[in-house]
Design a protein around this motif. Sequence first.
Motif, PDB file in Angstrom:
ATOM      1  N   ARG A  16       0.838  -1.217   0.000  1.00  0.00           N
ATOM      2  CA  ARG A  16       0.000   0.000   0.000  1.00  0.00           C
ATOM      3  C   ARG A  16       0.868   1.261   0.000  1.00  0.00           C
ATOM      4  O   ARG A  16       0.541   2.253  -0.663  1.00  0.00           O
ATOM      5  N   GLU A  19       2.254   1.747  -3.503  1.00  0.00           N
ATOM      6  CA  GLU A  19       1.190   2.201  -4.402  1.00  0.00           C
ATOM      7  C   GLU A  19       0.835   3.670  -4.158  1.00  0.00           C
ATOM      8  O   GLU A  19       0.702   4.455  -5.103  1.00  0.00           O
ATOM      9  N   HIS A  22       3.683   5.857  -5.334  1.00  0.00           N
ATOM     10  CA  HIS A  22       3.695   5.914  -6.800  1.00  0.00           C
ATOM     11  C   HIS A  22       2.658   6.922  -7.314  1.00  0.00           C
ATOM     12  O   HIS A  22       2.960   7.731  -8.196  1.00  0.00           O
ATOM     13  N   THR A  45       5.367  -1.351  -8.405  1.00  0.00           N
ATOM     14  CA  THR A  45       5.035  -1.087  -6.997  1.00  0.00           C
ATOM     15  C   THR A  45       5.220  -2.334  -6.138  1.00  0.00           C
ATOM     16  O   THR A  45       5.652  -2.236  -4.991  1.00  0.00           O
TER      17      THR A  45
END
Length: 151
Positions: A16, A19, A22, A45
């Motif tokens: 998480r 992500e 990113h 990721t």
Amino acid sequence: MTTIYEATGGMEVFVRLAEATHERCLADELLNHPFSHDDNHPEHTTRLAAYWAEALGGPATYTGAMDGSESHVQRLHAAEGDYMKEASPRFVRCVVDSFDEAGVPDDPRLRTALTDYVTWAALGPFQAWPGSADDVPADLPMPRWDWDGPA
């Protein structure tokens, strides 16, 4: 003593965090360019999460199952010259700003350790090869980080 990886909550939290980071990088005008390349690994990721997890005391998924290496990572970030001097602190900010969204526990010691690690990596090793990817040695060890810094 528990590892930073364990204190963070394991791989799910690192995924998480990767992500969310990113997405923040894509939204940043300076960081967008390298994060939006079509040639980025399709599992970027997931690989980033595994890299962070391994460096912070988790399983050796990045260097084992994903067949990743520190030399490869450094080559990906080499030859960026002055770009990294401006981009690195902004990347750190994207990671730190993603803590809540990723579910990183609200523990000051943990968040300081994570911030210190990302800052150290972004401002040190990831700026070590400004000239050419060819300058990166073939056998760099995976860096490890614990509660007291580089391990």
